[in-house]
Scaffold this motif. Structure first.
Motif, mmCIF file in Angstrom:
data_model
loop_
_atom_site.group_PDB
_atom_site.id
_atom_site.type_symbol
_atom_site.label_atom_id
_atom_site.label_comp_id
_atom_site.label_asym_id
_atom_site.label_seq_id
_atom_site.Cartn_x
_atom_site.Cartn_y
_atom_site.Cartn_z
ATOM 1 N N UNK A 38 42.651 40.526 37.817
ATOM 2 C CA UNK A 38 42.134 41.800 37.314
ATOM 3 C C UNK A 38 41.204 42.487 38.285
ATOM 4 N N UNK A 39 41.432 42.272 39.570
ATOM 5 C CA UNK A 39 40.610 42.913 40.588
ATOM 6 C C UNK A 39 39.483 42.044 41.118
ATOM 7 N N UNK A 40 39.412 40.792 40.677
ATOM 8 C CA UNK A 40 38.355 39.906 41.178
ATOM 9 C C UNK A 40 38.551 39.591 42.666
ATOM 10 N N UNK A 41 39.826 39.540 43.092
ATOM 11 C CA UNK A 41 40.142 39.298 44.498
ATOM 12 C C UNK A 41 41.075 40.403 44.959
ATOM 13 N N UNK A 42 40.716 41.057 46.062
ATOM 14 C CA UNK A 42 41.532 42.130 46.630
ATOM 15 C C UNK A 42 41.863 41.790 48.071
ATOM 16 N N UNK A 43 43.111 42.103 48.465
ATOM 17 C CA UNK A 43 43.577 41.809 49.826
ATOM 18 C C UNK A 43 44.210 43.064 50.404
ATOM 19 N N UNK A 44 43.884 43.334 51.669
ATOM 20 C CA UNK A 44 44.541 44.398 52.431
ATOM 21 C C UNK A 44 45.320 43.708 53.538
ATOM 22 N N UNK A 45 46.603 44.086 53.689
ATOM 23 C CA UNK A 45 47.488 43.443 54.656
ATOM 24 C C UNK A 45 48.297 44.510 55.371
ATOM 25 N N UNK A 46 48.626 44.266 56.652
ATOM 26 C CA UNK A 46 49.471 45.221 57.368
ATOM 27 C C UNK A 46 50.942 44.821 57.230
ATOM 28 N N UNK A 47 51.813 45.624 57.792
ATOM 29 C CA UNK A 47 53.245 45.401 57.689
ATOM 30 C C UNK A 47 53.743 44.193 58.452
ATOM 31 N N UNK A 48 52.890 43.630 59.283
ATOM 32 C CA UNK A 48 53.252 42.403 60.012
ATOM 33 C C UNK A 48 52.747 41.164 59.277
ATOM 34 N N UNK A 49 52.261 41.369 58.059
ATOM 35 C CA UNK A 49 51.752 40.304 57.196
ATOM 36 C C UNK A 49 50.451 39.700 57.716
ATOM 37 N N UNK A 50 49.686 40.474 58.438
ATOM 38 C CA UNK A 50 48.376 40.038 58.903
ATOM 39 C C UNK A 50 47.335 40.542 57.896
ATOM 40 N N UNK A 51 46.520 39.615 57.383
ATOM 41 C CA UNK A 51 45.482 39.988 56.429
ATOM 42 C C UNK A 51 44.395 40.752 57.177
ATOM 43 N N UNK A 52 44.094 41.945 56.689
ATOM 44 C CA UNK A 52 43.080 42.794 57.306
ATOM 45 C C UNK A 52 41.710 42.605 56.657
ATOM 46 N N UNK A 53 41.745 42.356 55.323
ATOM 47 C CA UNK A 53 40.471 42.249 54.605
ATOM 48 C C UNK A 53 40.697 41.501 53.290
ATOM 49 N N UNK A 54 39.714 40.731 52.895
ATOM 50 C CA UNK A 54 39.680 40.101 51.581
ATOM 51 C C UNK A 54 38.353 40.476 50.945
ATOM 52 N N UNK A 55 38.406 40.998 49.722
ATOM 53 C CA UNK A 55 37.193 41.342 48.977
ATOM 54 C C UNK A 55 37.108 40.441 47.757
ATOM 55 N N UNK A 56 35.931 39.849 47.562
ATOM 56 C CA UNK A 56 35.696 38.980 46.409
ATOM 57 C C UNK A 56 34.637 39.607 45.520
ATOM 58 N N UNK A 60 33.868 36.332 40.724
ATOM 59 C CA UNK A 60 34.900 35.354 41.072
ATOM 60 C C UNK A 60 34.317 34.114 41.732
ATOM 61 N N UNK A 61 33.071 34.207 42.161
ATOM 62 C CA UNK A 61 32.458 33.101 42.903
ATOM 63 C C UNK A 61 31.650 32.227 41.944
ATOM 64 N N UNK A 62 32.295 31.179 41.486
ATOM 65 C CA UNK A 62 31.660 30.208 40.583
ATOM 66 C C UNK A 62 31.713 28.851 41.272
ATOM 67 N N UNK A 63 30.568 28.340 41.714
ATOM 68 C CA UNK A 63 30.562 27.064 42.435
ATOM 69 C C UNK A 63 31.183 25.912 41.641
ATOM 70 N N UNK A 64 31.199 26.053 40.329
ATOM 71 C CA UNK A 64 31.750 24.992 39.491
ATOM 72 C C UNK A 64 33.267 25.114 39.305
ATOM 73 N N UNK A 65 33.847 26.219 39.780
ATOM 74 C CA UNK A 65 35.289 26.414 39.609
ATOM 75 C C UNK A 65 35.912 26.933 40.900
ATOM 76 N N UNK A 66 35.744 26.166 41.945
ATOM 77 C CA UNK A 66 36.277 26.527 43.265
ATOM 78 C C UNK A 66 37.796 26.692 43.218
ATOM 79 N N UNK A 67 38.477 25.868 42.441
ATOM 80 C CA UNK A 67 39.937 25.918 42.349
ATOM 81 C C UNK A 67 40.444 27.256 41.845
ATOM 82 N N UNK A 68 39.743 27.860 40.889
ATOM 83 C CA UNK A 68 40.152 29.164 40.369
ATOM 84 C C UNK A 68 40.102 30.218 41.470
ATOM 85 N N UNK A 69 39.029 30.237 42.234
ATOM 86 C CA UNK A 69 38.893 31.199 43.326
ATOM 87 C C UNK A 69 40.008 31.007 44.358
ATOM 88 N N UNK A 70 40.287 29.760 44.686
ATOM 89 C CA UNK A 70 41.371 29.483 45.642
ATOM 90 C C UNK A 70 42.706 29.993 45.109
#
Length: 105
Positions: A38-56, A60-70
């Protein structure tokens, strides 16, 4: 074979090759955005599949639930990859006049 102009075919193949190379170069300029959770993690990628940016989102950052963030990061990257592939295929189809050609990054 009579009636086949090999030189013409060679010129057309060269034009197609040049158009494909130009389209490949433009893939780096292409940009897609995707998100997960629902927008907790956003990714910008180019047409060569290179990640340009990740926004958290801080939520979304819960130290007790690292697996969810991953999982959210992986989902957002996969969604961006699908969008980048679709956009790259559309770009290549325009360059090749609809002739299906394999993409090489």
């Amino acid at each position: 074979m009579p009636g086949i102009d090999i030189q013409y075919l060679m010129r057309q193949a060269k034009k197609m090759e040049q158009a494909m190379e130009q389209a490949r170069e433009k893939l780096g300029e292409l940009s897609v955005d995707a998100e997960s959770g629902g927008g907790l993690v956003k990714v910008k990628m180019d047409g060569r599949h290179m990640v340009q940016r990740i926004e958290l989102d801080p939520k979304a950052i819960d130290p007790n639930d690292k697996g969810l963030l991953e999982d959210l990061i992986a989902a957002a990257i996969n969604a961006a990859s699908e969008k980048a592939s679709a956009a790259a295929n559309e770009s290549m189809n325009k360059a090749t006049g609809g002739l299906k050609m394999p993409l090489q990054f």
